[in-house]
Design a protein around this motif. Structure first.
Motif, mmCIF file in Angstrom:
data_model
loop_
_atom_site.group_PDB
_atom_site.id
_atom_site.type_symbol
_atom_site.label_atom_id
_atom_site.label_comp_id
_atom_site.label_asym_id
_atom_site.label_seq_id
_atom_site.Cartn_x
_atom_site.Cartn_y
_atom_site.Cartn_z
ATOM 1 N N MET A 1 0.853 -1.185 0.000
ATOM 2 C CA MET A 1 0.000 0.000 0.000
ATOM 3 C C MET A 1 0.891 1.238 0.000
ATOM 4 O O MET A 1 1.399 1.657 1.028
ATOM 5 N N LYS A 2 1.092 1.813 -1.178
ATOM 6 C CA LYS A 2 1.956 2.978 -1.307
ATOM 7 C C LYS A 2 1.165 4.251 -1.030
ATOM 8 O O LYS A 2 0.071 4.439 -1.553
ATOM 9 N N VAL A 3 1.731 5.129 -0.205
ATOM 10 C CA VAL A 3 1.100 6.416 0.098
ATOM 11 C C VAL A 3 2.129 7.518 -0.105
ATOM 12 O O VAL A 3 3.333 7.295 0.013
ATOM 13 N N ALA A 4 1.655 8.718 -0.406
ATOM 14 C CA ALA A 4 2.532 9.865 -0.626
ATOM 15 C C ALA A 4 2.639 10.698 0.640
ATOM 16 O O ALA A 4 1.647 10.908 1.342
ATOM 17 N N VAL A 5 3.846 11.166 0.928
ATOM 18 C CA VAL A 5 4.090 12.120 2.012
ATOM 19 C C VAL A 5 4.724 13.351 1.376
ATOM 20 O O VAL A 5 5.829 13.277 0.835
ATOM 21 N N VAL A 6 4.018 14.467 1.425
ATOM 22 C CA VAL A 6 4.476 15.683 0.744
ATOM 23 C C VAL A 6 5.214 16.576 1.728
ATOM 24 O O VAL A 6 4.638 17.033 2.727
ATOM 25 N N LEU A 7 6.475 16.838 1.449
ATOM 26 C CA LEU A 7 7.317 17.669 2.309
ATOM 27 C C LEU A 7 7.472 19.070 1.725
ATOM 28 O O LEU A 7 7.227 19.303 0.541
ATOM 29 N N SER A 8 7.915 19.993 2.579
ATOM 30 C CA SER A 8 8.002 21.402 2.177
ATOM 31 C C SER A 8 9.354 22.021 2.523
ATOM 32 O O SER A 8 9.465 23.227 2.721
ATOM 33 N N GLY A 9 10.389 21.189 2.596
ATOM 34 C CA GLY A 9 11.701 21.659 3.008
ATOM 35 C C GLY A 9 12.164 20.875 4.219
ATOM 36 O O GLY A 9 11.713 19.755 4.468
ATOM 37 N N CYS A 10 13.051 21.471 5.001
ATOM 38 C CA CYS A 10 13.597 20.765 6.167
ATOM 39 C C CYS A 10 13.852 21.760 7.295
ATOM 40 O O CYS A 10 14.838 22.479 7.291
ATOM 41 N N GLY A 11 12.929 21.801 8.247
ATOM 42 C CA GLY A 11 13.080 22.717 9.376
ATOM 43 C C GLY A 11 11.805 23.473 9.649
ATOM 44 O O GLY A 11 11.179 23.993 8.719
ATOM 45 N N VAL A 12 11.430 23.562 10.901
ATOM 46 C CA VAL A 12 10.105 24.074 11.264
ATOM 47 C C VAL A 12 9.837 25.492 10.771
ATOM 48 O O VAL A 12 8.718 25.814 10.382
ATOM 49 N N PHE A 13 10.841 26.354 10.755
ATOM 50 C CA PHE A 13 10.602 27.767 10.464
ATOM 51 C C PHE A 13 10.573 28.117 8.978
ATOM 52 O O PHE A 13 10.079 29.187 8.604
ATOM 53 N N ASP A 14 11.116 27.247 8.131
ATOM 54 C CA ASP A 14 11.116 27.551 6.703
ATOM 55 C C ASP A 14 10.828 26.336 5.829
ATOM 56 O O ASP A 14 10.877 26.422 4.604
ATOM 57 N N GLY A 15 10.505 25.209 6.445
ATOM 58 C CA GLY A 15 10.262 23.989 5.691
ATOM 59 C C GLY A 15 9.330 23.052 6.436
ATOM 60 O O GLY A 15 8.483 23.486 7.216
ATOM 61 N N ALA A 16 9.482 21.752 6.187
ATOM 62 C CA ALA A 16 8.672 20.756 6.875
ATOM 63 C C ALA A 16 9.138 20.609 8.322
ATOM 64 O O ALA A 16 10.342 20.641 8.602
ATOM 65 N N GLU A 17 8.189 20.458 9.230
ATOM 66 C CA GLU A 17 8.513 20.200 10.631
ATOM 67 C C GLU A 17 9.091 18.791 10.712
ATOM 68 O O GLU A 17 8.445 17.811 10.346
ATOM 69 N N ILE A 18 10.322 18.688 11.182
ATOM 70 C CA ILE A 18 11.040 17.420 11.115
ATOM 71 C C ILE A 18 10.395 16.361 12.004
ATOM 72 O O ILE A 18 10.218 15.204 11.577
ATOM 73 N N HIS A 19 10.031 16.714 13.232
ATOM 74 C CA HIS A 19 9.380 15.736 14.112
ATOM 75 C C HIS A 19 8.104 15.210 13.472
ATOM 76 O O HIS A 19 7.861 13.999 13.436
ATOM 77 N N GLU A 20 7.279 16.110 12.974
ATOM 78 C CA GLU A 20 6.004 15.703 12.368
ATOM 79 C C GLU A 20 6.228 14.805 11.151
ATOM 80 O O GLU A 20 5.496 13.826 10.943
ATOM 81 N N SER A 21 7.220 15.121 10.358
ATOM 82 C CA SER A 21 7.509 14.324 9.163
ATOM 83 C C SER A 21 7.954 12.916 9.543
ATOM 84 O O SER A 21 7.479 11.924 8.971
ATOM 85 N N VAL A 22 8.856 12.823 10.508
ATOM 86 C CA VAL A 22 9.369 11.526 10.927
ATOM 87 C C VAL A 22 8.292 10.721 11.651
ATOM 88 O O VAL A 22 8.151 9.509 11.426
ATOM 89 N N LEU A 23 7.512 11.370 12.494
ATOM 90 C CA LEU A 23 6.432 10.672 13.187
ATOM 91 C C LEU A 23 5.401 10.138 12.206
ATOM 92 O O LEU A 23 4.873 9.030 12.384
ATOM 93 N N THR A 24 5.106 10.912 11.175
ATOM 94 C CA THR A 24 4.174 10.447 10.147
ATOM 95 C C THR A 24 4.724 9.220 9.438
ATOM 96 O O THR A 24 4.016 8.212 9.265
ATOM 97 N N MET A 25 5.977 9.282 9.030
ATOM 98 C CA MET A 25 6.605 8.148 8.357
ATOM 99 C C MET A 25 6.626 6.917 9.256
ATOM 100 O O MET A 25 6.307 5.801 8.816
ATOM 101 N N LEU A 26 6.994 7.091 10.513
ATOM 102 C CA LEU A 26 7.069 5.968 11.448
ATOM 103 C C LEU A 26 5.702 5.320 11.643
ATOM 104 O O LEU A 26 5.578 4.093 11.613
ATOM 105 N N ALA A 27 4.679 6.145 11.812
ATOM 106 C CA ALA A 27 3.325 5.615 12.002
ATOM 107 C C ALA A 27 2.865 4.854 10.760
ATOM 108 O O ALA A 27 2.220 3.806 10.866
ATOM 109 N N LEU A 28 3.199 5.359 9.581
ATOM 110 C CA LEU A 28 2.818 4.697 8.348
ATOM 111 C C LEU A 28 3.496 3.339 8.207
ATOM 112 O O LEU A 28 2.855 2.331 7.876
#
Length: 216
Positions: A1-28
């Motif tokens: 079951m392939k799902v997409a995770v859309v990121l917006s950079g790297c870092g809470v202030f100018d990109g993707a929130e790293i904790h949220e991105s990793v937690l999402t991946m881990l849960a998936l």
């Protein structure tokens, strides 16, 4: 079951929130899904020094290149991704969702979504596939699903007012819970809009991921 995770950079202030991105991946992954990372190949709105919180004048970075840090290099340009390949899509938060994937941070209710991101998100919506928007990313939902979509960004009054002005039906939500628009198959959760630590963010994200996968 392939799902997409859309990121917006790297870092809470100018990109993707790293904790949220990793937690999402881990849960998936723990749920048996196969996440594939996507990001737009565009310049960042700006670069923030995460030590000082100040904009780094004269520094330029690329959203796709920076997102590859979180994805460990395994990432695609969202403009080249086929929505038909994915069973669902997940959007972690961070200011990048409001600065790079959209311009909500600067324009509020008058914002627009980056064209490649909007195309992909709307294709998922039009196909009746589930989606999960985390933290500030749910501010994009009215543009994807239209007026009346149920959405939460937590309890922030000003942000909720902007979402409402765009046509969203904002619902206040605690950090460890989530909101589901069952008709549109959209799940949203506050995460670091409210979370005071990574454990609180994890609880809400894990629950939202599980609810989203259940809609497939």
């Amino acid at each position: 079951m392939k799902v997409a995770v859309v990121l917006s950079g790297c870092g809470v202030f100018d990109g993707a929130e790293i904790h949220e991105s990793v937690l999402t991946m881990l849960a998936l992954v723990r749920a048996g899904a196969e996440p594939e990372f996507l990001a737009p190949d565009i310049p960042q709105a700006h670069v923030v020094n995460h030590l000082t919180g100040q904009v780094a004048a004269g520094e330029n970075r690329n959203v796709l290149v920076e997102s590859a840090r979180i994805a460990r290099g395994k990432i695609k340009d969202i403009a080249r991704a086929n929505p038909e390949d994915y069973a669902a899509v997940f959007f972690p938060g961070g200011f990048g969702a409001a600065k790079n994937l959209s311009d909500f941070a600067s324009k509020g209710a008058d914002c627009q979504i980056q064209p490649d991101v909007l195309r992909f998100a709307k294709a998922i919506a039009d196909a009746g596939k589930p989606a999960c928007y985390i933290c500030i990313a749910p501010a994009m939902l009215p543009f994807v699903y239209g007026r009346g979509v149920a959405v939460t960004i937590g309890t922030d009054t000003d942000t909720a007012a902007a979402v409402t002005a765009m046509g969203g039906q904002h619902i206040n939500c605690p950090v460890k819970e989530f909101v589901v628009d069952t008709e549109r198959k959209v799940v949203s959760t506050p995460a670091y809009m409210l979370a005071e630590n990574i454990a609180e963010a994890a609880t809400g994200i894990e629950a939202a991921v599980k609810a989203t996968l259940a809609l497939i």
